[in-house]
Scaffold this motif. Structure first.
Motif, PDB file in Angstrom:
ATOM      1  N   VAL A   1      43.403  57.464  96.884  1.00 45.55           N
ATOM      2  CA  VAL A   1      44.075  58.759  97.038  1.00 45.55           C
ATOM      3  C   VAL A   1      45.475  58.640  96.430  1.00 45.55           C
ATOM      4  O   VAL A   1      46.226  57.714  96.761  1.00 45.55           O
ATOM      5  N   GLN A   2      45.789  59.562  95.547  1.00 47.29           N
ATOM      6  CA  GLN A   2      47.134  59.605  94.969  1.00 47.29           C
ATOM      7  C   GLN A   2      47.844  60.841  95.511  1.00 47.29           C
ATOM      8  O   GLN A   2      47.234  61.899  95.647  1.00 47.29           O
ATOM      9  N   LEU A   3      49.098  60.685  95.822  1.00 45.96           N
ATOM     10  CA  LEU A   3      49.865  61.762  96.439  1.00 45.96           C
ATOM     11  C   LEU A   3      51.103  62.078  95.610  1.00 45.96           C
ATOM     12  O   LEU A   3      51.777  61.160  95.126  1.00 45.96           O
ATOM     13  N   GLN A   4      51.383  63.354  95.492  1.00 48.31           N
ATOM     14  CA  GLN A   4      52.553  63.812  94.744  1.00 48.31           C
ATOM     15  C   GLN A   4      53.322  64.795  95.609  1.00 48.31           C
ATOM     16  O   GLN A   4      52.840  65.901  95.878  1.00 48.31           O
ATOM     17  N   ALA A   5      54.507  64.382  96.038  1.00 47.51           N
ATOM     18  CA  ALA A   5      55.327  65.233  96.894  1.00 47.51           C
ATOM     19  C   ALA A   5      56.359  65.985  96.070  1.00 47.51           C
ATOM     20  O   ALA A   5      56.843  65.486  95.049  1.00 47.51           O
ATOM     21  N   SER A   6      56.687  67.176  96.525  1.00 47.43           N
ATOM     22  CA  SER A   6      57.694  67.988  95.855  1.00 47.43           C
ATOM     23  C   SER A   6      58.306  68.970  96.838  1.00 47.43           C
ATOM     24  O   SER A   6      57.796  69.147  97.945  1.00 47.43           O
ATOM     25  N   GLY A   7      59.408  69.609  96.415  1.00 48.30           N
ATOM     26  CA  GLY A   7      59.976  70.682  97.212  1.00 48.30           C
ATOM     27  C   GLY A   7      61.297  70.365  97.884  1.00 48.30           C
ATOM     28  O   GLY A   7      61.883  71.243  98.517  1.00 48.30           O
ATOM     29  N   GLY A   8      61.772  69.137  97.782  1.00 46.50           N
ATOM     30  CA  GLY A   8      63.043  68.819  98.402  1.00 46.50           C
ATOM     31  C   GLY A   8      64.203  69.478  97.686  1.00 46.50           C
ATOM     32  O   GLY A   8      64.047  70.068  96.616  1.00 46.50           O
ATOM     33  N   GLY A   9      65.374  69.404  98.298  1.00 49.49           N
ATOM     34  CA  GLY A   9      66.549  69.992  97.686  1.00 49.49           C
ATOM     35  C   GLY A   9      67.689  70.067  98.667  1.00 49.49           C
ATOM     36  O   GLY A   9      67.652  69.483  99.754  1.00 49.49           O
ATOM     37  N   LEU A  10      68.707  70.800  98.269  1.00 51.22           N
ATOM     38  CA  LEU A  10      69.897  70.999  99.091  1.00 51.22           C
ATOM     39  C   LEU A  10      69.826  72.363  99.750  1.00 51.22           C
ATOM     40  O   LEU A  10      69.563  73.366  99.085  1.00 51.22           O
ATOM     41  N   VAL A  11      70.052  72.395 101.053  1.00 48.15           N
ATOM     42  CA  VAL A  11      69.992  73.651 101.797  1.00 48.15           C
ATOM     43  C   VAL A  11      71.087  73.648 102.854  1.00 48.15           C
ATOM     44  O   VAL A  11      71.470  72.580 103.359  1.00 48.15           O
ATOM     45  N   GLN A  12      71.575  74.809 103.175  1.00 48.00           N
ATOM     46  CA  GLN A  12      72.586  74.912 104.221  1.00 48.00           C
ATOM     47  C   GLN A  12      71.941  74.832 105.598  1.00 48.00           C
ATOM     48  O   GLN A  12      70.770  75.179 105.776  1.00 48.00           O
ATOM     49  N   ALA A  13      72.719  74.403 106.563  1.00 50.67           N
ATOM     50  CA  ALA A  13      72.245  74.348 107.940  1.00 50.67           C
ATOM     51  C   ALA A  13      71.742  75.720 108.363  1.00 50.67           C
ATOM     52  O   ALA A  13      72.361  76.749 108.059  1.00 50.67           O
ATOM     53  N   GLY A  14      70.600  75.737 109.036  1.00 55.23           N
ATOM     54  CA  GLY A  14      69.979  76.984 109.433  1.00 55.23           C
ATOM     55  C   GLY A  14      68.982  77.519 108.419  1.00 55.23           C
ATOM     56  O   GLY A  14      68.240  78.463 108.708  1.00 55.23           O
ATOM     57  N   GLY A  15      68.965  76.916 107.248  1.00 51.17           N
ATOM     58  CA  GLY A  15      68.074  77.370 106.188  1.00 51.17           C
ATOM     59  C   GLY A  15      66.684  76.773 106.284  1.00 51.17           C
ATOM     60  O   GLY A  15      66.352  76.070 107.242  1.00 51.17           O
ATOM     61  N   SER A  16      65.881  77.050 105.261  1.00 58.21           N
ATOM     62  CA  SER A  16      64.481  76.631 105.243  1.00 58.21           C
ATOM     63  C   SER A  16      64.126  75.996 103.907  1.00 58.21           C
ATOM     64  O   SER A  16      64.736  76.297 102.868  1.00 58.21           O
ATOM     65  N   LEU A  17      63.142  75.131 103.952  1.00 60.74           N
ATOM     66  CA  LEU A  17      62.554  74.543 102.755  1.00 60.74           C
ATOM     67  C   LEU A  17      61.073  74.347 103.021  1.00 60.74           C
ATOM     68  O   LEU A  17      60.662  74.170 104.173  1.00 60.74           O
ATOM     69  N   ARG A  18      60.280  74.338 101.955  1.00 64.24           N
ATOM     70  CA  ARG A  18      58.871  74.003 102.086  1.00 64.24           C
ATOM     71  C   ARG A  18      58.543  72.848 101.164  1.00 64.24           C
ATOM     72  O   ARG A  18      58.749  72.929  99.946  1.00 64.24           O
ATOM     73  N   LEU A  19      58.031  71.789 101.741  1.00 68.04           N
ATOM     74  CA  LEU A  19      57.591  70.632 100.965  1.00 68.04           C
ATOM     75  C   LEU A  19      56.093  70.740 100.704  1.00 68.04           C
ATOM     76  O   LEU A  19      55.349  71.278 101.521  1.00 68.04           O
ATOM     77  N   SER A  20      55.685  70.221  99.564  1.00 70.26           N
ATOM     78  CA  SER A  20      54.275  70.194  99.207  1.00 70.26           C
ATOM     79  C   SER A  20      53.859  68.764  98.895  1.00 70.26           C
ATOM     80  O   SER A  20      54.652  67.982  98.369  1.00 70.26           O
ATOM     81  N   CYS A  21      52.618  68.457  99.195  1.00 69.21           N
ATOM     82  CA  CYS A  21      52.060  67.145  98.869  1.00 69.21           C
ATOM     83  C   CYS A  21      50.649  67.371  98.330  1.00 69.21           C
ATOM     84  O   CYS A  21      49.751  67.749  99.080  1.00 69.21           O
ATOM     85  N   ALA A  22      50.498  67.162  97.034  1.00 73.49           N
ATOM     86  CA  ALA A  22      49.204  67.345  96.394  1.00 73.49           C
ATOM     87  C   ALA A  22      48.459  66.020  96.364  1.00 73.49           C
ATOM     88  O   ALA A  22      49.001  65.002  95.927  1.00 73.49           O
ATOM     89  N   ALA A  23      47.220  66.042  96.823  1.00 71.21           N
ATOM     90  CA  ALA A  23      46.392  64.840  96.860  1.00 71.21           C
ATOM     91  C   ALA A  23      45.350  64.897  95.761  1.00 71.21           C
ATOM     92  O   ALA A  23      44.733  65.938  95.530  1.00 71.21           O
TER      93      ALA A  23
END
Length: 123
Positions: A1-23
């Protein structure tokens, strides 16, 4: 199984982010997909996990009510929706996978890892 993560970044406190991991590679109903995170100078900690076949999620207490793990079987992708982020959520986030009849919460139980994606929460 190979995994590829993405979606990180800089966000202010109280904010949101969505990470993805494709297998890629073979996945089964017993595949467990998880997110871990590692802050500078600290050990890698469990965040959330979900089984491919039985989508009952498991969360670390520190993220319950704020993070949501989900999977899209058709896309072989697991997501981590992170809301109400705070400075303590700053870390490199890793996705992991293995085959198990139960959800695994120890990093040492996972054989397959993606590269990390950095999440930085500014206060």
């Amino acid at each position: 199984v190979q995994l590829q993560a993405s979606g990180g970044g800089l966000v202010q406190a109280g904010g949101s982010l969505r990470l993805s991991c494709a297998a890629s590679g073979r996945t089964f109903s017993t595949t467990v997909m998880a997110w871990f995170r590692q802050a500078p100078g600290k050990e890698r900690m469990f965040v959330a996990a979900i089984r491919w076949g039985n989508a009952i999620p498991v969360y670390a207490d520190s993220v319950k009510g704020r993070f949501t793990i989900s999977r899209d079987n058709a896309k072989n992708t697991v997501y981590l929706q992170m809301n109400s982020l705070n400075a303590e959520d700053t870390a490199v986030y890793y996705c992991a996978a293995d085959f198990s009849s139960v959800v695994l919460t120890l990093a040492t139980r996972y054989r397959f890892w993606g590269q990390g994606t950095l999440v930085t929460v500014s206060s």
